[in-house]
Design an enzyme around this catalytic site. Structure first.
Site, PDB file in Angstrom:
ATOM      1  N   ASP A  51      41.676  33.968 -11.648  1.00 56.85           N
ATOM      2  CA  ASP A  51      41.590  34.515 -10.292  1.00 56.85           C
ATOM      3  C   ASP A  51      41.305  33.401  -9.279  1.00 56.85           C
ATOM      4  OD1 ASP A  51      38.938  34.098 -10.897  1.00 56.85           O
ATOM      5  OD2 ASP A  51      38.276  36.132 -10.489  1.00 56.85           O
ATOM      6  N   SER A  52      41.198  32.157  -9.760  1.00 58.66           N
ATOM      7  CA  SER A  52      41.192  31.000  -8.854  1.00 58.66           C
ATOM      8  C   SER A  52      42.465  30.996  -8.017  1.00 58.66           C
ATOM      9  CB  SER A  52      41.065  29.692  -9.640  1.00 58.66           C
ATOM     10  OG  SER A  52      42.004  29.649 -10.690  1.00 58.66           O
ATOM     11  N   ASP A  90      42.539  36.619 -16.228  1.00 61.04           N
ATOM     12  CA  ASP A  90      41.265  36.993 -15.614  1.00 61.04           C
ATOM     13  C   ASP A  90      41.309  38.445 -15.187  1.00 61.04           C
ATOM     14  OD1 ASP A  90      39.036  35.359 -15.356  1.00 61.04           O
ATOM     15  OD2 ASP A  90      39.951  34.137 -13.781  1.00 61.04           O
ATOM     16  N   LYS A 118      39.564  37.781 -19.575  1.00 70.13           N
ATOM     17  CA  LYS A 118      38.282  37.117 -19.290  1.00 70.13           C
ATOM     18  C   LYS A 118      37.492  37.936 -18.266  1.00 70.13           C
ATOM     19  CE  LYS A 118      38.137  32.956 -17.053  1.00 70.13           C
ATOM     20  NZ  LYS A 118      37.405  33.225 -15.797  1.00 70.13           N
ATOM     21  N   GLU A 120      33.572  38.112 -16.171  1.00 72.61           N
ATOM     22  CA  GLU A 120      32.391  37.329 -15.792  1.00 72.61           C
ATOM     23  C   GLU A 120      31.129  38.165 -15.971  1.00 72.61           C
ATOM     24  OE1 GLU A 120      32.809  35.719 -11.844  1.00 72.61           O
ATOM     25  OE2 GLU A 120      34.753  34.823 -12.297  1.00 72.61           O
ATOM     26  N   GLU A 187      30.590  27.752 -17.125  1.00 73.74           N
ATOM     27  CA  GLU A 187      30.958  27.001 -15.912  1.00 73.74           C
ATOM     28  C   GLU A 187      29.708  26.438 -15.244  1.00 73.74           C
ATOM     29  OE1 GLU A 187      33.691  28.958 -13.257  1.00 73.74           O
ATOM     30  OE2 GLU A 187      33.355  27.489 -11.668  1.00 73.74           O
TER      31      GLU A 187
HETATM   32  O1  KIV Z   1      39.806  31.494 -12.320  1.00 73.85           O
HETATM   33  C1  KIV Z   1      39.719  30.404 -12.902  1.00 73.85           C
HETATM   34  O2  KIV Z   1      40.559  29.514 -12.772  1.00 73.85           O
HETATM   35  C2  KIV Z   1      38.568  30.182 -13.761  1.00 73.85           C
HETATM   36  C3  KIV Z   1      38.301  28.784 -14.236  1.00 73.85           C
HETATM   37  C4  KIV Z   1      37.731  27.971 -13.153  1.00 73.85           C
HETATM   38  C5  KIV Z   1      37.468  28.759 -15.448  1.00 73.85           C
HETATM   39  O3  KIV Z   1      37.849  31.095 -14.054  1.00 73.85           O
END
Ligand code: KIV
Length: 271
Positions: A51-52, A90, A118, A120, A187
């Site tokens: 989600d970056s 994510d 993934k 959080e 992280e």
């Molecule tokens: O969203 C992402 O790219 C991430 C990484 C920074 C681990 O969660």
């Protein structure tokens, strides 16, 4: 097997075996097909559709605005370019706020090409992790600095520096493994804490800003290529394109540096 996959797919078992053999592996983000193909061809074990993308693709100040539709769009594009890397997606902010939402949205990501998802969080995602794992969805639990909680944390700070927080993180990591997490991502945590967690778990631990002792490293592809709107890059970032003459050779240099424990170096590490 898709049209691209003449080599065998990297699975959770592959990653588990690499940890057992003490061999480091790599993860890189991708958001579109061509870079996903280059990254996979370079031997990166996991491609993360992170989600970056909210920050590096969409230009937002945080990852919070990213929606399921955004994630699905980028996941499908990455999936078409992937050769044999494990595709992790994510789960966007609030897409797993309740168990029902988590089941629905994780299922949609898996049906659109993800091999794992993934989330959080710490203790609060144990129950969700167990529910998803029992239904055949591999979970990577993301701990330490969790960007979706940036408004509660108050900034992009190193996590786990004081003893209470440190003990809590060790206990959360163990609880997540017991709940059925297949992978853990840390992280921005001090390297000795990341080392302790990595050694006390049997599931592979992926680090970013967590020192050299985790089983694997992850980077945002834009950081690896030195593309940034920020005046100053975070400490844990290395621009591999600065020392290489193509995107392909930069990604290969990243893989080599991680496998040979040359990256992250001390200058990229929090103590
Ligand atoms: O969203 C992402 O790219 C991430 C990484 C920074 C681990 O969660």
């Amino acid at each position: 097997m898709s049209a691209h996959q003449s080599q065998s797919l990297v699975t959770i078992n592959t990653l588990q075996n690499l940890k057992a053999k003490g061999e480091k592996f790599t993860c890189l983000t991708a958001y579109e097909s061509t870079l996903a193909n280059i990254i996979s061809q370079a031997g990166v074990e996991i491609i993360l559709v992170g989600d970056s993308l909210g920050m590096v693709i969409q230009g937002h100040e945080s990852t919070l605005p990213v929606t399921m539709d955004d994630l699905i769009y980028h996941l499908r594009n990455v999936s078409r370019g992937n050769v044999n890397s494990h595709l992790m997606a994510d789960m966007p902010f609030m897409s797993y706020a309740t168990k029902d939402a988590a089941l629905l949205n994780a299922g949609i990501l898996m049906q659109n090409g993800a091999h794992s998802i993934k989330l959080e969080g710490g203790h609060w995602i144990c129950d969700l992790t167990n529910t998803l794992a029992e239904r055949g969805i591999p979970v990577c639990a993301h701990m330490g600095l969790t960007p979706q909680s940036i408004n509660r944390i108050g900034g992009y700070f190193v996590q786990g520096r004081d003893t209470d927080k440190r003990d809590e993180m060790i206990s959360e990591a163990k609880a997540l493994e017991s709940a059925g997490a297949s992978l853990l991502l840390l992280e921005c945590v001090p390297s000795d804490l990341a080392k302790e967690i990595t050694q006390s778990l049997s599931i592979p631990v992926i680090g970013i800003g967590a020192g050299v002792s985790t089983d694997a490293q992850v980077m945002v592809i834009h950081d690896l290529l030195g593309i940034s709107c920020l005046e100053k890059s975070p400490k844990f970032v290395k621009n591999f394109l600065a020392e290489n003459d193509s995107i392909q050779s930069s990604v290969k240099a990243y893989v080599k540096a991680v496998k040979e424990k040359q990256f992250p170096a001390e200058e990229h590490t929090f103590f």
